[in-house]
Design an enzyme around this catalytic site. Structure first.
Site, PDB file in Angstrom:
ATOM      1  N   ARG A  38       5.471  -4.372  65.243  1.00 30.38           N
ATOM      2  CA  ARG A  38       6.305  -3.343  64.625  1.00 30.38           C
ATOM      3  C   ARG A  38       7.323  -2.816  65.618  1.00 30.38           C
ATOM      4  O   ARG A  38       8.463  -2.505  65.263  1.00 30.38           O
ATOM      5  CB  ARG A  38       5.431  -2.196  64.096  1.00 30.38           C
ATOM      6  CG  ARG A  38       6.260  -1.185  63.306  1.00 30.38           C
ATOM      7  CD  ARG A  38       5.398  -0.211  62.562  1.00 30.38           C
ATOM      8  NE  ARG A  38       4.830   0.774  63.477  1.00 30.38           N
ATOM      9  CZ  ARG A  38       3.825   1.581  63.168  1.00 30.38           C
ATOM     10  NH1 ARG A  38       3.258   1.492  61.986  1.00 30.38           N
ATOM     11  NH2 ARG A  38       3.364   2.454  64.036  1.00 30.38           N
ATOM     12  N   ASN A  54      17.508   4.822  44.411  1.00 28.83           N
ATOM     13  CA  ASN A  54      17.887   5.985  45.219  1.00 28.83           C
ATOM     14  C   ASN A  54      19.135   5.670  46.049  1.00 28.83           C
ATOM     15  O   ASN A  54      20.019   6.517  46.192  1.00 28.83           O
ATOM     16  CB  ASN A  54      16.727   6.444  46.104  1.00 28.83           C
ATOM     17  CG  ASN A  54      15.846   7.472  45.402  1.00 28.83           C
ATOM     18  OD1 ASN A  54      16.355   8.441  44.848  1.00 28.83           O
ATOM     19  ND2 ASN A  54      14.541   7.249  45.402  1.00 28.83           N
ATOM     20  N   HIS A 103       9.746  11.326  48.810  1.00 26.78           N
ATOM     21  CA  HIS A 103       8.383  11.014  48.383  1.00 26.78           C
ATOM     22  C   HIS A 103       8.202  11.537  46.960  1.00 26.78           C
ATOM     23  O   HIS A 103       8.544  12.691  46.685  1.00 26.78           O
ATOM     24  CB  HIS A 103       7.392  11.681  49.341  1.00 26.78           C
ATOM     25  CG  HIS A 103       5.952  11.420  48.993  1.00 26.78           C
ATOM     26  ND1 HIS A 103       5.316  10.246  49.339  1.00 26.78           N
ATOM     27  CD2 HIS A 103       5.047  12.155  48.314  1.00 26.78           C
ATOM     28  CE1 HIS A 103       4.077  10.282  48.880  1.00 26.78           C
ATOM     29  NE2 HIS A 103       3.885  11.424  48.257  1.00 26.78           N
ATOM     30  N   MET A 119       9.422   0.381  52.638  1.00 27.40           N
ATOM     31  CA  MET A 119       7.964   0.292  52.605  1.00 27.40           C
ATOM     32  C   MET A 119       7.342  -0.070  53.953  1.00 27.40           C
ATOM     33  O   MET A 119       6.217  -0.578  54.006  1.00 27.40           O
ATOM     34  CB  MET A 119       7.532  -0.726  51.538  1.00 27.40           C
ATOM     35  CG  MET A 119       7.998  -0.359  50.123  1.00 27.40           C
ATOM     36  SD  MET A 119       7.457   1.285  49.568  1.00 27.40           S
ATOM     37  CE  MET A 119       5.726   0.945  49.218  1.00 27.40           C
ATOM     38  N   GLU A 176      14.640  12.731  41.690  1.00 26.14           N
ATOM     39  CA  GLU A 176      14.917  12.108  42.996  1.00 26.14           C
ATOM     40  C   GLU A 176      16.409  11.832  43.150  1.00 26.14           C
ATOM     41  O   GLU A 176      16.989  12.037  44.218  1.00 26.14           O
ATOM     42  CB  GLU A 176      14.143  10.787  43.142  1.00 26.14           C
ATOM     43  CG  GLU A 176      12.642  10.949  43.273  1.00 26.14           C
ATOM     44  CD  GLU A 176      11.931   9.595  43.393  1.00 26.14           C
ATOM     45  OE1 GLU A 176      12.357   8.747  44.202  1.00 26.14           O
ATOM     46  OE2 GLU A 176      10.942   9.384  42.660  1.00 26.14           O
ATOM     47  N   VAL A 222       2.453  10.051  58.443  1.00 29.72           N
ATOM     48  CA  VAL A 222       3.025   9.616  57.168  1.00 29.72           C
ATOM     49  C   VAL A 222       3.049  10.812  56.190  1.00 29.72           C
ATOM     50  O   VAL A 222       2.030  11.460  55.995  1.00 29.72           O
ATOM     51  CB  VAL A 222       2.198   8.459  56.571  1.00 29.72           C
ATOM     52  CG1 VAL A 222       2.693   8.094  55.181  1.00 29.72           C
ATOM     53  CG2 VAL A 222       2.276   7.245  57.497  1.00 29.72           C
ATOM     54  N   ASP A 223       4.210  11.091  55.622  1.00 31.60           N
ATOM     55  CA  ASP A 223       4.353  12.104  54.566  1.00 31.60           C
ATOM     56  C   ASP A 223       4.023  13.518  55.025  1.00 31.60           C
ATOM     57  O   ASP A 223       3.582  14.352  54.235  1.00 31.60           O
ATOM     58  CB  ASP A 223       3.484  11.766  53.336  1.00 31.60           C
ATOM     59  CG  ASP A 223       3.883  10.436  52.725  1.00 31.60           C
ATOM     60  OD1 ASP A 223       5.070  10.069  52.816  1.00 31.60           O
ATOM     61  OD2 ASP A 223       3.016   9.752  52.152  1.00 31.60           O
ATOM     62  N   ASN A 272      13.241  10.968  54.404  1.00 28.70           N
ATOM     63  CA  ASN A 272      12.503  10.154  53.445  1.00 28.70           C
ATOM     64  C   ASN A 272      12.379  10.936  52.139  1.00 28.70           C
ATOM     65  O   ASN A 272      12.438  12.161  52.140  1.00 28.70           O
ATOM     66  CB  ASN A 272      11.113   9.824  53.981  1.00 28.70           C
ATOM     67  CG  ASN A 272      10.352   8.873  53.077  1.00 28.70           C
ATOM     68  OD1 ASN A 272      10.900   7.890  52.575  1.00 28.70           O
ATOM     69  ND2 ASN A 272       9.085   9.165  52.839  1.00 28.70           N
ATOM     70  N   ASP A 290       8.236  12.565  60.691  1.00 30.30           N
ATOM     71  CA  ASP A 290       7.624  12.834  61.989  1.00 30.30           C
ATOM     72  C   ASP A 290       6.559  11.781  62.263  1.00 30.30           C
ATOM     73  O   ASP A 290       6.531  10.737  61.600  1.00 30.30           O
ATOM     74  CB  ASP A 290       7.110  14.268  62.092  1.00 30.30           C
ATOM     75  CG  ASP A 290       5.886  14.526  61.223  1.00 30.30           C
ATOM     76  OD1 ASP A 290       5.382  13.591  60.575  1.00 30.30           O
ATOM     77  OD2 ASP A 290       5.438  15.684  61.205  1.00 30.30           O
TER      78      ASP A 290
END
Lengths: 226, 226
Positions: free
Chosen positions: A71, A20, A115, A96, A180, A150-151, A113, A147
């Protein structure tokens, strides 16, 4: 665009091979998007994405998440690098790691992102396999803003592809990946053109860029009628 | 098919106006599907579907769920009527009652439903509104076999339509409904032709009926690229 204009400054985060990333590098080179990648960051020193950046003479670095205790500390290092590079739009391209709350606050509606499914169907991982096993007749890919979950962020653009009975995880993944590579540069260009407006969870497109006329009657059916 | 052949015997259950019933009546009349509707049952005496059946001279009746103490008793009355009519395939067409376990056992993989979304996205009710509010760029409709849960059974066929920024719940519902009226007769004809095979949760199509050749390169993107 003219040589005097200012291109949107992109920072790309990747963990893997970076196909990508490559599609965005190519679209920038071709002038299809009014943007330049000013930084590629990988969390993994062996990511193929670093070599792709190097070959394209794009500043790149590894910020290894294993070097950080939390993190939050890892995110802070990434944010600091992106801010130093005056990045205006952050592109997750097979990255990831989950992006934390501080990161999202620093780049609200400025982190995209992609997906490999038609969200809200099939969030999470290994979703090409999940779509196949579920027996879905269509799947696709989704570019969305990040946001807090996730997803789940506001959807910018989607592409649909059919699923066939003789598909394997590999053949279906390849069909999605092809889209994509079209969808992500397209979504970035809509942002670069100032054509996106986030209203709640909807992303509205400036009608000048929506091209819906040619499209109103379109529909796909699978299995296709005779 | 020749006049001597035996048409698939359909029983249609409906609660409302019956536009999907009408599309199936019309497809049977036109000879597009090798089936005949031998019974229409409504759970609501005022359902427009009863008038549509009457106009088309199709045997019809109301079995009012309010006349039964339990769902099991209501289901038993419906099953009994369908068996008396030697129904081979049960079509839920806007039938607003949940079908119980006894009903599913009596007609395993012989009950179809249509849902106005691209399952597994947006199960449940008012799903056109939900797709719009979620900001999905595509939605559609799904014909599936009924299993023990709601909106989870094996998917037979799906149709995709784009969602536009200026859509209302009404405009989006109309775009989906147009495809429902194509998709449901198509799915019924695949069943009538013996072209469907259920394997786990996948419904495989006899390749002679899959027509995938013309279709392999197809994809839709929304918002559409210039």
């Amino acid at each position: 665009m003219g040589s005097g204009s200012t291109k949107l400054r992109l920072g790309v985060l990747a963990s893997g091979g970076g196909t990508n990333l490559q599609s965005i590098i190519d679209a920038c080179s071709a002038g299809d998007i009014d943007a330049q990648i000013v930084r590629v960051i990988c969390n993994n020193p062996n990511a193929g994405a670093l070599q792709r950046a190097e070959r394209a003479h794009i500043p790149n670095c590894c910020i290894n998440h294993r070097d950080f205790d939390t993190r939050t500390a890892f995110d802070a290092a990434v944010i600091s690098q992106l801010q130093q590079d005056r990045v205006e739009l952050v592109i997750l391209a097979g990255f990831m790691r989950i992006v934390g709350a501080d990161f999202i606050r620093a780049f609200t509606h400025r982190i995209m992102n992609i997906h490999p499914a038609l969200l809200p169907a099939f969030p999470g991982l290994n979703v090409q396999k999940k779509a196949l096993e579920y027996g879905a007749k269509f799947t696709g890919c989704t570019v969305h803003f990040i946001d807090a979950d996730v997803d789940t962020g506001p959807i910018i653009a989607q592409a649909v592809v059919p699923v066939f009975d003789d598909d394997t995880e590999e053949s279906l993944s390849a069909r999605i990946l092809e889209q994509e590579h079209r969808l992500y540069p397209h979504a970035i260009q809509l942002f670069a053109a100032g054509a996106l407006k986030v209203e709640g969870r909807r992303v509205l497109i400036d009608p000048a860029y929506a091209n819906t006329g040619k499209f109103h009657a379109s529909a796909l059916i699978n299995p296709p009628p005779a």
